[in-house]
Design a protein around this motif. Structure first.
Motif, mmCIF file in Angstrom:
data_model
loop_
_atom_site.group_PDB
_atom_site.id
_atom_site.type_symbol
_atom_site.label_atom_id
_atom_site.label_comp_id
_atom_site.label_asym_id
_atom_site.label_seq_id
_atom_site.Cartn_x
_atom_site.Cartn_y
_atom_site.Cartn_z
ATOM 1 N N GLY A 126 0.942 -1.265 -0.083
ATOM 2 C CA GLY A 126 0.003 -0.206 0.129
ATOM 3 C C GLY A 126 0.697 1.022 0.045
ATOM 4 O O GLY A 126 0.471 2.255 -0.556
ATOM 5 N N TRP A 127 1.960 1.255 0.866
ATOM 6 C CA TRP A 127 2.715 2.430 0.905
ATOM 7 C C TRP A 127 3.644 2.793 -0.093
ATOM 8 O O TRP A 127 3.899 3.932 -0.790
ATOM 9 N N LYS A 131 5.000 0.667 -7.641
ATOM 10 C CA LYS A 131 6.387 0.016 -7.813
ATOM 11 C C LYS A 131 5.988 -1.162 -8.319
ATOM 12 O O LYS A 131 4.970 -1.892 -7.874
ATOM 13 N N ALA A 132 7.018 -1.705 -9.196
ATOM 14 C CA ALA A 132 6.499 -3.087 -9.656
ATOM 15 C C ALA A 132 6.505 -4.124 -8.930
ATOM 16 O O ALA A 132 5.552 -4.909 -8.733
ATOM 17 N N GLY A 133 7.302 -4.224 -7.647
ATOM 18 C CA GLY A 133 7.207 -5.334 -6.609
ATOM 19 C C GLY A 133 6.108 -5.157 -5.858
ATOM 20 O O GLY A 133 5.491 -5.995 -5.423
ATOM 21 N N ALA A 134 5.723 -4.050 -5.440
ATOM 22 C CA ALA A 134 4.585 -3.654 -4.351
ATOM 23 C C ALA A 134 3.120 -4.017 -5.268
ATOM 24 O O ALA A 134 2.387 -4.536 -4.555
ATOM 25 N N VAL A 216 -4.062 1.155 4.296
ATOM 26 C CA VAL A 216 -2.960 2.073 4.088
ATOM 27 C C VAL A 216 -3.294 2.973 2.983
ATOM 28 O O VAL A 216 -3.014 4.333 3.279
ATOM 29 N N ILE A 217 -3.926 2.361 1.974
ATOM 30 C CA ILE A 217 -4.073 3.588 0.834
ATOM 31 C C ILE A 217 -5.090 4.678 1.358
ATOM 32 O O ILE A 217 -5.191 5.849 1.076
ATOM 33 N N SER A 218 -6.186 4.135 2.205
ATOM 34 C CA SER A 218 -7.122 5.215 2.639
ATOM 35 C C SER A 218 -6.714 6.165 3.706
ATOM 36 O O SER A 218 -6.858 7.384 3.529
ATOM 37 N N VAL A 219 -5.524 5.817 4.433
ATOM 38 C CA VAL A 219 -4.704 6.513 5.231
ATOM 39 C C VAL A 219 -3.947 7.626 4.707
ATOM 40 O O VAL A 219 -3.942 8.572 5.110
ATOM 41 N N ALA A 220 -3.395 7.172 3.773
ATOM 42 C CA ALA A 220 -2.331 7.721 2.967
ATOM 43 C C ALA A 220 -2.893 9.022 2.537
ATOM 44 O O ALA A 220 -2.054 10.081 2.082
#
Length: 328
Positions: A126-127, A131-134, A216-220
Motif C-alpha cells: 500500500g505504501w 512500484k513493480a514489486g509492490a 494503508v491507501i485510505s490512510v495515505a
C-alpha cells in the motif's frame, strides 16, 4: 470507564444468550442421546441397558424444563458437559481438553503468523504502490485468497505426502513418538503439522494483505500525513507512528475475531489431514449426532469469540484516543 462497563455488560448478556440457545436448540431435535445410541448399534444393545444409559446421560429424572435449565447452568459453571455419545463413556470435557492444545498450536499460531506476514506485505504494497514489486503481490494475494484451502491441502497431501513421502498423510503424531515432550515427540509433532500449517498460512495471508493494503491507501490520503510531512518528519516515522497505527486498527479488530474462531479449529483442514483438533471433533460430533460434544464445542466457540471481541475492545481503548474521550 463507562465504555468498558458497557462492553462488559454486553459480554455477560451475550454469553448468557449463547448458553441459553445452546440449551434450547439440542432439545428441539427429535429423540435423545439414548435413542441415537440404540439406532447406532441397531438393536445389538440389551434392552436392559437402556435404563443404565439414561442414568449415565442424566435422562432418568429430567424434571420440568425450568429445573433442567438451571441444572444445565449449574453444570456449565462447574464444567460438566456430560458424556460423549460417539466416544462413550468419555466425559465431553476430557475430549475438549485433549483436542484443544492441537487446535491452539496449529490454528492459533498459524493465524498469528498469517496476520503478521499479510499485514507487513500489505503495508509495503500500500505504501509503495506504483512500484513493480509492490503491485505484483496484489494478484498473487487475490489468487491465494480465492483458492479453497481444503483443495490446496489435498494437493499438498498428494504431492508431498503420497508421491514424495516427505511428510505423513494424517494424524498429529507417529504411532510411537517416544516420551511426551521429548525431542523425538516434538519432531513427530512438527512433521505432522507442516502440511496443515502450510495450507492455512498460504491460503489466508492474501486476505490480510489485501485488507491492510486498502487500509494503508485510505490512510495515505488523510490530511494529518501532509501536516506530518510539513513538519519535516521522516518517512519512516510517518509510517510507524501514523500510517501503521491507523491502518492497523480495522485489521486488528478482524484479527481479534479470527483468534476467537481459532477455538472452532480450521474444520476442513483438520478433516483433510485427520488432525485431532476441535474442528475435527466438531465434524465427528455432527456426523455421529453426538449432542453433548456438539453442545460443548459450540459453547466454547461462542465463549472464545466473545472473549476475543472483549479483548479487542479493551486494546482499542488503548490504541484509539477517540474511544477514551467518548467520541467513538
Amino acid at each position: 470507564m463507562s465504555y468498558l462497563l458497557r462492553k462488559l455488560g454486553i459480554f455477560i448478556f451475550t454469553l448468557w444468550v449463547a448458553a441459553t440457545l445452546n440449551f434450547i436448540l439440542p432439545r428441539l431435535v427429535p429423540g435423545d442421546p439414548v435413542s441415537v445410541m440404540l439406532a447406532k448399534y441397531q438393536g445389538r444393545l440389551d434392552p436392559s441397558a437402556v435404563d443404565a444409559l439414561k442414568i449415565a446421560y442424566g435422562l432418568n429424572d429430567l424434571g420440568s424444563p425450568i429445573s433442567q435449565y438451571f441444572t444445565y447452568l449449574g453444570n456449565l459453571v462447574s464444567g460438566d458437559f456430560g458424556r460423549s455419545i460417539s466416544l462413550f463413556p468419555t466425559p465431553v470435557i476430557d475430549v475438549v481438553m485433549r483436542a484443544l492444545p492441537y487446535t491452539l498450536g496449529l490454528v492459533g499460531i498459524t493465524t498469528i503468523l498469517s496476520f503478521l506476514i499479510g499485514s507487513a506485505l500489505g503495508l509495503y504494497s500500500g505504501w509503495q504502490r506504483g512500484k513493480a514489486g509492490a503491485d505484483a503481490v496484489v494478484p498473487v494475494a487475490l489468487f491465494l485468497n480465492s483458492m479453497p484451502y481444503f483443495w490446496f491441502g489435498l494437493l499438498l497431501l498428494y504431492v508431498l505426502a503420497f508421491q514424495l513421502k516427505w511428510f505423513p498423510l494424517s494424524g498429529a503424531l507417529d504411532p510411537f513418538p517416544g516420551d511426551a515432550f521429548s525431542a523425538s515427540w516434538w519432531a513427530s509433532l512438527a512433521r505432522h503439522a507442516v502440511l496443515p500449517v502450510l495450507t492455512i498460512l498460504v491460503t489466508s495471508v492474501g486476505g490480510w494483505l489485501i485488507t491492510m493494503r486498502n487500509n494503508v491507501i485510505s490512510v495515505a490520503s488523510e490530511d494529518y500525513l501532509a501536516f506530518a510531512r510539513a513538519k519535516g518528519l521522516s518517512e519512516r516515522r510517518i509510517v510507524n507512528r501514523y500510517v501503521l497505527r491507523n491502518a492497523l486498527l480495522p485489521s486488528f479488530t478482524a484479527f481479534g475475531m479470527s483468534l476467537g474462531f481459532v477455538v472452532g479449529g480450521s474444520i476442513l483442514t483438520e478433516i483433510v489431514f485427520s488432525y485431532p483438533g476441535l474442528g475435527y471433533y466438531l465434524y465427528q460430533s455432527v456426523t455421529n449426532l453426538d449432542y453433548p460434544l456438539m453442545q460443548a464445542l459450540f459453547f466454547f466457540i461462542a465463549l472464545a469469540v466473545l472473549v476475543a471481541n472483549l479483548l479487542v475492545d479493551l486494546i482499542n481503548v488503548i490504541l484509539d484516543p477517540r474511544i477514551r474521550e467518548g467520541r467513538a
